[in-house]
Write a protein that holds these residues in place. Structure first.
Motif, PDB file in Angstrom:
ATOM      1  N   ALA A 187       0.590  -1.021   0.217  1.00  0.00           N
ATOM      2  CA  ALA A 187      -0.022   0.483  -0.272  1.00  0.00           C
ATOM      3  C   ALA A 187       1.165   1.291  -0.137  1.00  0.00           C
ATOM      4  CB  ALA A 187      -0.745  -0.254   1.168  1.00  0.00           C
ATOM      5  N   ALA A 188       1.731   1.424   0.756  1.00  0.00           N
ATOM      6  CA  ALA A 188       3.105   2.188   0.520  1.00  0.00           C
ATOM      7  C   ALA A 188       3.944   2.339  -0.016  1.00  0.00           C
ATOM      8  CB  ALA A 188       4.127   2.094   1.162  1.00  0.00           C
ATOM      9  N   ARG A 189       3.857   1.103  -0.765  1.00  0.00           N
ATOM     10  CA  ARG A 189       4.557   1.522  -3.093  1.00  0.00           C
ATOM     11  C   ARG A 189       3.746   2.137  -3.410  1.00  0.00           C
ATOM     12  NH1 ARG A 189       7.594  -4.120  -2.096  1.00  0.00           N
ATOM     13  NH2 ARG A 189       9.508  -3.628  -1.288  1.00  0.00           N
ATOM     14  N   ALA A 190       1.857   2.102  -3.567  1.00  0.00           N
ATOM     15  CA  ALA A 190       1.690   2.408  -4.307  1.00  0.00           C
ATOM     16  C   ALA A 190       1.145   3.724  -4.349  1.00  0.00           C
ATOM     17  CB  ALA A 190       0.054   1.342  -4.328  1.00  0.00           C
ATOM     18  N   GLN A 191       1.324   3.982  -2.989  1.00  0.00           N
ATOM     19  CA  GLN A 191       0.955   5.647  -2.558  1.00  0.00           C
ATOM     20  C   GLN A 191       1.810   6.499  -3.256  1.00  0.00           C
ATOM     21  OE1 GLN A 191       1.037   6.909   1.805  1.00  0.00           O
ATOM     22  NE2 GLN A 191      -1.095   7.894   1.379  1.00  0.00           N
ATOM     23  N   SER A 213      11.735   9.179  -4.040  1.00  0.00           N
ATOM     24  CA  SER A 213      12.674   9.424  -2.799  1.00  0.00           C
ATOM     25  C   SER A 213      11.802   8.312  -1.402  1.00  0.00           C
ATOM     26  CB  SER A 213      12.931  11.029  -2.268  1.00  0.00           C
ATOM     27  OG  SER A 213      13.389  10.122  -0.490  1.00  0.00           O
ATOM     28  N   LEU A 214      10.624   8.466  -1.754  1.00  0.00           N
ATOM     29  CA  LEU A 214      10.270   7.466  -0.701  1.00  0.00           C
ATOM     30  C   LEU A 214      10.046   5.917  -1.749  1.00  0.00           C
ATOM     31  CD1 LEU A 214       8.440   6.523   1.469  1.00  0.00           C
ATOM     32  CD2 LEU A 214       6.442   7.722  -0.153  1.00  0.00           C
ATOM     33  N   GLU A 215       9.585   6.353  -3.096  1.00  0.00           N
ATOM     34  CA  GLU A 215       9.085   5.084  -3.725  1.00  0.00           C
ATOM     35  C   GLU A 215      10.680   4.141  -3.626  1.00  0.00           C
ATOM     36  OE1 GLU A 215       8.349   3.544  -7.872  1.00  0.00           O
ATOM     37  OE2 GLU A 215      10.076   5.358  -8.131  1.00  0.00           O
ATOM     38  N   ARG A 216      12.495   4.727  -4.034  1.00  0.00           N
ATOM     39  CA  ARG A 216      12.985   4.368  -3.211  1.00  0.00           C
ATOM     40  C   ARG A 216      13.894   3.774  -2.084  1.00  0.00           C
ATOM     41  NH1 ARG A 216      15.476   8.356  -6.906  1.00  0.00           N
ATOM     42  NH2 ARG A 216      15.706   9.321  -4.410  1.00  0.00           N
ATOM     43  N   PHE A 217      13.491   4.438  -1.658  1.00  0.00           N
ATOM     44  CA  PHE A 217      13.627   4.177   0.258  1.00  0.00           C
ATOM     45  C   PHE A 217      12.980   2.730  -0.256  1.00  0.00           C
ATOM     46  CE2 PHE A 217      10.892   3.310   4.246  1.00  0.00           C
ATOM     47  CZ  PHE A 217      12.802   3.049   5.251  1.00  0.00           C
ATOM     48  N   GLY A 225       8.578  -1.038   9.757  1.00  0.00           N
ATOM     49  CA  GLY A 225       8.690  -1.573  11.193  1.00  0.00           C
ATOM     50  C   GLY A 225       8.497   0.463  11.561  1.00  0.00           C
ATOM     51  N   ASP A 226       8.867   0.744  12.502  1.00  0.00           N
ATOM     52  CA  ASP A 226       8.969   2.216  13.024  1.00  0.00           C
ATOM     53  C   ASP A 226      10.211   2.814  13.022  1.00  0.00           C
ATOM     54  OD1 ASP A 226       7.284   0.959  15.424  1.00  0.00           O
ATOM     55  OD2 ASP A 226       8.846   0.921  16.652  1.00  0.00           O
ATOM     56  N   ARG A 227      11.103   2.275  12.261  1.00  0.00           N
ATOM     57  CA  ARG A 227      12.068   2.516  12.019  1.00  0.00           C
ATOM     58  C   ARG A 227      11.797   3.271   9.539  1.00  0.00           C
ATOM     59  NH1 ARG A 227      17.506   1.368   8.102  1.00  0.00           N
ATOM     60  NH2 ARG A 227      15.708   0.189   6.980  1.00  0.00           N
ATOM     61  N   GLU A 228      10.806   2.732   9.003  1.00  0.00           N
ATOM     62  CA  GLU A 228      10.345   2.832   8.084  1.00  0.00           C
ATOM     63  C   GLU A 228       9.122   3.684   8.184  1.00  0.00           C
ATOM     64  OE1 GLU A 228      12.970  -0.774   7.933  1.00  0.00           O
ATOM     65  OE2 GLU A 228      10.948  -0.392   8.962  1.00  0.00           O
ATOM     66  N   ARG A 229       8.419   3.246   9.258  1.00  0.00           N
ATOM     67  CA  ARG A 229       6.815   4.677   9.509  1.00  0.00           C
ATOM     68  C   ARG A 229       7.812   6.400   9.267  1.00  0.00           C
ATOM     69  NH1 ARG A 229       2.565   1.703   9.629  1.00  0.00           N
ATOM     70  NH2 ARG A 229       2.748  -0.595   9.277  1.00  0.00           N
ATOM     71  N   GLU A 230       8.500   6.047  10.461  1.00  0.00           N
ATOM     72  CA  GLU A 230       9.167   7.349  10.468  1.00  0.00           C
ATOM     73  C   GLU A 230       9.675   7.979   9.430  1.00  0.00           C
ATOM     74  OE1 GLU A 230      12.446   9.813  13.601  1.00  0.00           O
ATOM     75  OE2 GLU A 230      12.631   7.286  12.488  1.00  0.00           O
ATOM     76  N   ILE A 231      10.617   7.422   8.517  1.00  0.00           N
ATOM     77  CA  ILE A 231      11.273   8.031   7.174  1.00  0.00           C
ATOM     78  C   ILE A 231       9.574   8.096   6.017  1.00  0.00           C
ATOM     79  CG2 ILE A 231      12.255   7.602   4.716  1.00  0.00           C
ATOM     80  CD1 ILE A 231      14.377   5.960   6.828  1.00  0.00           C
ATOM     81  N   ILE A 232       8.869   7.267   6.276  1.00  0.00           N
ATOM     82  CA  ILE A 232       7.463   8.195   5.464  1.00  0.00           C
ATOM     83  C   ILE A 232       7.249   9.290   6.063  1.00  0.00           C
ATOM     84  CG2 ILE A 232       4.864   7.015   5.218  1.00  0.00           C
ATOM     85  CD1 ILE A 232       6.060   4.022   5.472  1.00  0.00           C
ATOM     86  N   GLN A 233       7.296   9.147   7.169  1.00  0.00           N
ATOM     87  CA  GLN A 233       6.302  10.308   7.640  1.00  0.00           C
ATOM     88  C   GLN A 233       7.309  11.341   7.175  1.00  0.00           C
ATOM     89  OE1 GLN A 233       5.884   8.894  11.647  1.00  0.00           O
ATOM     90  NE2 GLN A 233       4.282   7.719  11.087  1.00  0.00           N
ATOM     91  N   LEU A 234       8.727  11.305   7.263  1.00  0.00           N
ATOM     92  CA  LEU A 234       9.447  12.433   6.574  1.00  0.00           C
ATOM     93  C   LEU A 234       8.823  13.160   5.690  1.00  0.00           C
ATOM     94  CD1 LEU A 234      13.359  11.467   8.267  1.00  0.00           C
ATOM     95  CD2 LEU A 234      12.061  13.145   8.412  1.00  0.00           C
ATOM     96  N   HIS A 235       8.819  11.888   4.933  1.00  0.00           N
ATOM     97  CA  HIS A 235       8.320  12.371   3.064  1.00  0.00           C
ATOM     98  C   HIS A 235       7.230  12.752   2.724  1.00  0.00           C
ATOM     99  CE1 HIS A 235      11.517   9.333   1.892  1.00  0.00           C
ATOM    100  NE2 HIS A 235      11.911  10.230   0.883  1.00  0.00           N
ATOM    101  N   ARG A 236       5.997  12.872   4.593  1.00  0.00           N
ATOM    102  CA  ARG A 236       5.160  13.463   3.993  1.00  0.00           C
ATOM    103  C   ARG A 236       5.220  14.725   4.995  1.00  0.00           C
ATOM    104  NH1 ARG A 236       2.370  11.523   9.133  1.00  0.00           N
ATOM    105  NH2 ARG A 236       1.491   9.520   7.682  1.00  0.00           N
TER     106      ARG A 236
END
Length: 270
Positions: A187-191, A213-217, A225-236
């Motif tokens: 779902a995150a990749r599709a977004q 950048s988000l797609e590459r990550f 996990g927690d780290r991944e969600r934090e980085i997603i939120q950084l992009h947001r």
């Protein structure tokens, strides 16, 4: 823009009537006289016709409950006023006041602060210093194109899911994940792909770069996990900052993108 994967939403239609925010009573909640006057000046310059200033959450909510068709602007400058808690109290108040459009003006820009404002039920957040144009764009968005209002056991406020590019509604990622139609990572990749497509269609290459950048990550990880969600939120948060800087110089907007990319690289090395 992280996928909302931890809450089961129950949509309700928005109560917004599309009345221009300048014709509403604008309630300004700010404990600091100087910044309160500054906010009032910005609102008046932007065209506000009726402004009510308050220094405490209690008085702001009282005016919201007794005003006809209002909008609330809450400052988040120091520890004297918890903007997120103010919005949360407003969303729990009685009558139609609990659905009024809300804007937080903030000098706080950490992920935890931004997430706290969003999860409290704020419609939008703008970082200070903010221009009359920035205030106008934000208030116009939340009054003319309000999101559906959502009530659950632990949340009351505008639907936090991302709208589809065609404006037809929000992605049903939570439901799709719950029903086993997709995984949180998928779902995150599709977004991320949706961000790239939408921003390129708008001609906003720098915002599309954040999507890439988000797609590459996300392509480099196997689960969220927690780290991944934090980085997603950084992009947001970076997308939101670019939106605030619409109309500013490319160099200023580029600093946001390059700062994000540098921070992501550092987090990946940690």
């Amino acid at each position: 823009m992280a996928a909302e994967l931890d809450i089961d939403f129950g949509d309700e239609a928005s109560s917004g009537d599309g009345l221009d925010w300048r014709q509403r009573a604008v309630i300004v909640c700010d404990p600091t006289p100087f910044s309160r006057r500054l906010t009032v000046d910005i609102l008046r310059y932007a065209g506000a016709e009726r402004i009510q200033t308050c220094s405490t959450p209690e008085s702001a909510i009282w005016f919201a409950e007794n005003a006809d068709q209002s909008v609330m602007v809450v400052d988040w400058r120091d520890e004297r006023l918890d903007a997120a808690q103010t919005i949360r109290k407003l969303r729990r108040s009685k009558g139609e006041a609990n659905r009024i459009p809300t804007l937080i003006l903030s000098t706080k820009n950490t992920l935890l602060d931004i997430e706290a404002a969003r999860d409290a039920g704020a419609d939008t957040l703008a970082l200070r210093p903010v221009s009359p144009r920035g205030v106008t764009e934000r208030l116009t968005e939340i009054t003319q194109r309000p999101r559906a209002f959502v009530k659950t056991s632990n949340y009351s406020g505008p639907d936090r899911r991302v709208r589809k590019a065609d404006g037809a509604g929000a992605y049903k990622r939570d439901r799709d994940v719950a029903e086993g139609m997709t995984t949180p990572l998928q779902a995150a990749r599709a977004q991320a792909q949706s961000i790239i497509f939408t921003m390129l269609r708008r001609g906003d290459e720098l915002s599309a770069r954040i999507g890439r950048s988000l797609e590459r990550f996300l392509a480099s990880v196997d689960a969220l996990g927690d780290r991944e969600r934090e980085i997603i939120q950084l992009h947001r948060a970076s997308l939101g900052r670019l939106a605030d800087l619409q109309g500013e110089s490319r160099e200023e907007r580029m600093e946001v993108v390059e700062g994000l990319e540098t921070l992501v690289r550092r987090r990946l090395r940690d």
